[in-house]
Write an enzyme that holds these catalytic residues in place. Structure first.
Site, PDB file in Angstrom:
ATOM      1  N   GLU A 126      38.610  34.871  41.675  1.00  0.00           N
ATOM      2  CA  GLU A 126      37.139  34.914  41.616  1.00  0.00           C
ATOM      3  C   GLU A 126      36.713  36.259  41.054  1.00  0.00           C
ATOM      4  O   GLU A 126      37.515  37.198  40.964  1.00  0.00           O
ATOM      5  CB  GLU A 126      36.564  34.706  43.020  1.00  0.00           C
ATOM      6  CG  GLU A 126      36.972  33.345  43.577  1.00  0.00           C
ATOM      7  CD  GLU A 126      36.386  33.044  44.948  1.00  0.00           C
ATOM      8  OE1 GLU A 126      35.680  33.920  45.516  1.00  0.00           O
ATOM      9  OE2 GLU A 126      36.648  31.940  45.442  1.00  0.00           O
ATOM     10  N   ASN A 128      35.165  38.695  42.231  1.00  0.00           N
ATOM     11  CA  ASN A 128      35.359  39.877  43.069  1.00  0.00           C
ATOM     12  C   ASN A 128      36.735  39.980  43.699  1.00  0.00           C
ATOM     13  O   ASN A 128      36.986  40.895  44.489  1.00  0.00           O
ATOM     14  CB  ASN A 128      34.292  39.927  44.162  1.00  0.00           C
ATOM     15  CG  ASN A 128      32.935  40.220  43.556  1.00  0.00           C
ATOM     16  OD1 ASN A 128      32.822  41.011  42.618  1.00  0.00           O
ATOM     17  ND2 ASN A 128      31.905  39.550  44.041  1.00  0.00           N
ATOM     18  N   ASP A 239      55.499  31.579  43.239  1.00  0.00           N
ATOM     19  CA  ASP A 239      56.936  31.906  43.314  1.00  0.00           C
ATOM     20  C   ASP A 239      57.732  31.104  42.294  1.00  0.00           C
ATOM     21  O   ASP A 239      58.675  31.609  41.686  1.00  0.00           O
ATOM     22  CB  ASP A 239      57.492  31.583  44.707  1.00  0.00           C
ATOM     23  CG  ASP A 239      57.230  32.704  45.700  1.00  0.00           C
ATOM     24  OD1 ASP A 239      56.799  33.789  45.281  1.00  0.00           O
ATOM     25  OD2 ASP A 239      57.457  32.465  46.912  1.00  0.00           O
ATOM     26  N   HIS A 338      57.571  49.324  12.548  1.00  0.00           N
ATOM     27  CA  HIS A 338      56.783  48.856  11.397  1.00  0.00           C
ATOM     28  C   HIS A 338      55.922  49.980  10.797  1.00  0.00           C
ATOM     29  O   HIS A 338      55.247  49.750   9.788  1.00  0.00           O
ATOM     30  CB  HIS A 338      55.841  47.718  11.818  1.00  0.00           C
ATOM     31  CG  HIS A 338      56.506  46.368  11.930  1.00  0.00           C
ATOM     32  ND1 HIS A 338      57.359  46.031  12.953  1.00  0.00           N
ATOM     33  CD2 HIS A 338      56.426  45.265  11.139  1.00  0.00           C
ATOM     34  CE1 HIS A 338      57.763  44.785  12.798  1.00  0.00           C
ATOM     35  NE2 HIS A 338      57.211  44.295  11.704  1.00  0.00           N
ATOM     36  N   GLY A 340      52.903  52.272   9.784  1.00  0.00           N
ATOM     37  CA  GLY A 340      51.481  51.962   9.614  1.00  0.00           C
ATOM     38  C   GLY A 340      51.211  50.471   9.473  1.00  0.00           C
ATOM     39  O   GLY A 340      50.174  49.966   9.919  1.00  0.00           O
ATOM     40  N   GLU A 363      49.099  35.863  37.052  1.00  0.00           N
ATOM     41  CA  GLU A 363      50.058  35.359  38.054  1.00  0.00           C
ATOM     42  C   GLU A 363      50.618  36.501  38.909  1.00  0.00           C
ATOM     43  O   GLU A 363      51.773  36.509  39.288  1.00  0.00           O
ATOM     44  CB  GLU A 363      51.139  34.509  37.392  1.00  0.00           C
ATOM     45  CG  GLU A 363      50.516  33.274  36.746  1.00  0.00           C
ATOM     46  CD  GLU A 363      51.485  32.187  36.364  1.00  0.00           C
ATOM     47  OE1 GLU A 363      52.534  32.064  37.011  1.00  0.00           O
ATOM     48  OE2 GLU A 363      51.160  31.445  35.424  1.00  0.00           O
ATOM     49  N   GLY A 364      49.746  37.461  39.182  1.00  0.00           N
ATOM     50  CA  GLY A 364      50.110  38.615  39.996  1.00  0.00           C
ATOM     51  C   GLY A 364      50.457  39.799  39.126  1.00  0.00           C
ATOM     52  O   GLY A 364      51.386  39.728  38.306  1.00  0.00           O
TER      53      GLY A 364
HETATM   54  C1  LIG Z   1      43.743  36.007  30.429  1.00  0.00           C
HETATM   55  C2  LIG Z   1      43.784  35.774  31.915  1.00  0.00           C
HETATM   56  C3  LIG Z   1      44.122  34.530  32.380  1.00  0.00           C
HETATM   57  C4  LIG Z   1      44.128  34.269  33.765  1.00  0.00           C
HETATM   58  N1  LIG Z   1      44.403  32.997  34.220  1.00  0.00           N
HETATM   59  C5  LIG Z   1      44.208  32.708  35.532  1.00  0.00           C
HETATM   60  C6  LIG Z   1      44.315  31.348  36.018  1.00  0.00           C
HETATM   61  O1  LIG Z   1      44.622  30.426  35.270  1.00  0.00           O
HETATM   62  N2  LIG Z   1      44.046  31.125  37.320  1.00  0.00           N
HETATM   63  C7  LIG Z   1      43.701  32.115  38.185  1.00  0.00           C
HETATM   64  O2  LIG Z   1      43.455  31.819  39.356  1.00  0.00           O
HETATM   65  N3  LIG Z   1      43.616  33.413  37.768  1.00  0.00           N
HETATM   66  C8  LIG Z   1      43.851  33.720  36.466  1.00  0.00           C
HETATM   67  N4  LIG Z   1      43.737  35.022  36.027  1.00  0.00           N
HETATM   68  C9  LIG Z   1      43.423  36.063  36.972  1.00  0.00           C
HETATM   69  C10 LIG Z   1      44.584  37.021  37.231  1.00  0.00           C
HETATM   70  O3  LIG Z   1      45.591  36.384  37.959  1.00  0.00           O
HETATM   71  C11 LIG Z   1      44.003  38.240  37.924  1.00  0.00           C
HETATM   72  O4  LIG Z   1      43.225  38.930  36.959  1.00  0.00           O
HETATM   73  C12 LIG Z   1      45.066  39.140  38.503  1.00  0.00           C
HETATM   74  O5  LIG Z   1      45.697  38.513  39.580  1.00  0.00           O
HETATM   75  C13 LIG Z   1      44.487  40.483  38.973  1.00  0.00           C
HETATM   76  O6  LIG Z   1      43.346  40.310  39.729  1.00  0.00           O
HETATM   77  P1  LIG Z   1      42.029  41.161  39.401  1.00  0.00           P
HETATM   78  O7  LIG Z   1      41.765  41.005  37.948  1.00  0.00           O
HETATM   79  O8  LIG Z   1      40.962  40.733  40.337  1.00  0.00           O
HETATM   80  O9  LIG Z   1      42.449  42.641  39.680  1.00  0.00           O
HETATM   81  P2  LIG Z   1      42.300  43.401  41.079  1.00  0.00           P
HETATM   82  O10 LIG Z   1      42.895  42.568  42.151  1.00  0.00           O
HETATM   83  O11 LIG Z   1      40.889  43.834  41.219  1.00  0.00           O
HETATM   84  O12 LIG Z   1      43.215  44.665  40.831  1.00  0.00           O
HETATM   85  C14 LIG Z   1      42.798  45.781  40.054  1.00  0.00           C
HETATM   86  C15 LIG Z   1      43.977  46.738  39.942  1.00  0.00           C
HETATM   87  O13 LIG Z   1      44.358  47.193  41.248  1.00  0.00           O
HETATM   88  C16 LIG Z   1      45.722  46.922  41.461  1.00  0.00           C
HETATM   89  N5  LIG Z   1      45.944  46.591  42.876  1.00  0.00           N
HETATM   90  C17 LIG Z   1      45.327  45.643  43.600  1.00  0.00           C
HETATM   91  N6  LIG Z   1      45.787  45.636  44.852  1.00  0.00           N
HETATM   92  C18 LIG Z   1      46.715  46.623  44.925  1.00  0.00           C
HETATM   93  C19 LIG Z   1      47.554  47.120  45.962  1.00  0.00           C
HETATM   94  N7  LIG Z   1      47.530  46.586  47.196  1.00  0.00           N
HETATM   95  N8  LIG Z   1      48.397  48.143  45.681  1.00  0.00           N
HETATM   96  C20 LIG Z   1      48.443  48.664  44.431  1.00  0.00           C
HETATM   97  N9  LIG Z   1      47.669  48.241  43.413  1.00  0.00           N
HETATM   98  C21 LIG Z   1      46.824  47.227  43.656  1.00  0.00           C
HETATM   99  C22 LIG Z   1      46.044  45.742  40.565  1.00  0.00           C
HETATM  100  O14 LIG Z   1      47.435  45.629  40.307  1.00  0.00           O
HETATM  101  C23 LIG Z   1      45.225  46.098  39.343  1.00  0.00           C
HETATM  102  O15 LIG Z   1      45.940  47.019  38.571  1.00  0.00           O
HETATM  103  C24 LIG Z   1      43.800  35.298  34.662  1.00  0.00           C
HETATM  104  C25 LIG Z   1      43.486  36.580  34.173  1.00  0.00           C
HETATM  105  C26 LIG Z   1      43.467  36.815  32.827  1.00  0.00           C
HETATM  106  C27 LIG Z   1      43.090  38.179  32.336  1.00  0.00           C
END
Ligand SMILES: Cc1cc2nc3c(=O)[nH]c(=O)nc-3n(C[C@H](O)[C@H](O)[C@H](O)COP(=O)(O)OP(=O)(O)OC[C@H]3O[C@@H](n4cnc5c(N)ncnc54)[C@H](O)[C@@H]3O)c2cc1C
Length: 379
Positions: A126, A128, A239, A338, A340, A363-364
């Protein structure tokens, strides 16, 4: 563990390589600018049977293993990462139904997903919250024979083209992650909107949508598992799916290495092909070695996940973490070789550089993989 591919696996690899070379590679560059690319990818994948690769034959699929899927996806990603990602998102929905679907749910949904009558998506993230799954706020309220889903989902791959979305929503807000349930939302019978198509840096040939569920009515019989099983299902699916993100990383890294070696043989500097310089040769040696190490981790995790026995969450996280970071490193090296020209859109390496970056995020994230791995080490 035996890393030799069996006769069948070699055939899967060969067939996927031919499909990728003939059907995906010639159109890969169109991914950047064609808004219809993802839909066309899904049609192509359906026509060649790949949407049903892991679905059992009794549900009209190809009946192949999760390991076969990983081998095939590696070849596809070598030609076009966007198409691999479209297939990956579809298969997240497939995994959900295969893992927690009742025989009746499998009968209803899997043949549609196998044949391409439905394109799947997995809606967990979501606006947020992404990493902290327990913090999702979308809700599902029981209303006799239905649930009403309210909320929106962010960054959903296949969002704009999906007709069957597995949606995660809270059925009990007091229970944290144990209050999350999963629902199969079939667009044919339940209405949801696509509020936004994202304009992305890479894998531009995928559809990434924001999905809006506004009093979306879903049959209670579309719930996967019991109320509260959603978090467990999401983790089980991730997983199993992470090795296939690793496979995408292998494919894109291999493509970059191949492109750099081709370029280095042709590019003459100081009177000789740059492939003759020791620094460049050593770079290739390092790239190939890391790529092989990543491949072993990915194949190990995929074999464990495919067998479905025991625990493989740590191995799966290691495979995704190492392969995606290796792809980043290898593609970066390949671009440097490659010179430039690597920075110009005429050369595919520029797209590979943008495309690979997602692998450390979805996916994490890499940080979340490190949390999973260290959690297993220290428990
Ligand atoms: C192109 C694209 C396709 C996607 N497809 C899907 C999909 O099909 N379905 C779906 O459900 N989601 C999807 N996502 C969402 C994606 O899985 C999330 O963006 C991702 O899991 C990270 O969540 P966030 O963007 O809210 O980052 P946040 O959770 O806000 O994290 C921000 C930063 O903080 C770091 N962080 C967070 N918690 C911790 C912690 N405890 N310790 C250390 N560092 C931490 C994160 O690693 C990241 O670097 C997609 C995203 C993109 C960009």
């Amino acid at each position: 563990m035996d890393f030799e591919l069996s006769e069948t696996e070699l055939m899967v690899q060969r067939t996927a390589f031919q499909f990728a070379t003939k059907e995906l590679a010639p159109r890969a560059a169109e991914a950047d600018d064609d808004p219809d690319f993802a839909r066309r990818s899904a049609e192509l994948l359906a026509r060649h049977g790949y949407l049903g690769i892991m679905i059992p034959e009794e549900y009209d699929g190809q009946g192949m293993t999760g390991f076969d899927y990983v081998i095939a996806k590696e070849q596809m990603a070598r030609a076009c990462l966007s198409t691999g990602a479209t297939l990956g998102a579809h298969n997240l929905a497939v995994y959900c139904i295969m893992l927690m679907g009742t025989p009746e749910q499998k009968e209803r949904f899997l043949p549609l997903l196998a044949g391409g009558e439905r394109i799947g998506a997995f809606a967990l993230t979501e606006a947020n919250t992404g990493s902290d799954v327990a913090a999702i706020v979308a809700g599902a309220t029981r209303d006799n024979s239905h649930y009403r889903i309210n909320g929106s989902k962010q960054f959903i791959t296949n969002g704009g083209i999906a007709s069957l979305v597995v949606v995660f929503a809270k059925t009990d807000r007091s229970q944290g992650h144990r209050g999350i349930s999963a629902f199969v939302v079939d667009k044919e019978s339940s209405a949801f909107g696509v509020a936004k198509e994202e304009n992305k840096m890479g894998i531009r040939g995928t559809s990434t949508g924001q999905l809006v569920f506004d009093e979306c009515l879903v049959l209670a019989e579309n719930r996967l598992g019991a109320e509260g099983d959603g978090f467990k299902l999401a983790m089980m699916v991730l997983d199993r799916a992470r090795p296939s993100v690793g496979a995408q990383a292998l494919g894109v890294a291999q493509a970059a290495l191949d492109a750099a070696m081709r370029y280095a043989r042709e590019r003459v500097v100081f009177g000789e092909p740059i492939a003759d310089f020791q620094a460049i040769r050593f770079a290739f040696a390092d790239m190939a070695t890391r790529l092989d190490a990543a491949r072993l981790l990915v194949y190990r995790a995929a074999k464990l996940a495919s067998a479905g026995k025991g625990r493989f969450s740590k191995e799966s996280a290691m495979a995704k973490l190492y392969a995606s970071e290796t792809a980043h490193w290898v593609v970066d090296r390949a671009l440097q070789i490659h010179g430039g020209y690597g920075y110009m859109k005429e050369y595919p390496i520029e797209r590979l550089y943008r495309d690979q970056r997602i692998l450390e995020i979805y996916e994490g994230t890499s940080e979340i993989q490190r949390l999973i791995i260290s959690g297993h080490l220290l428990k």
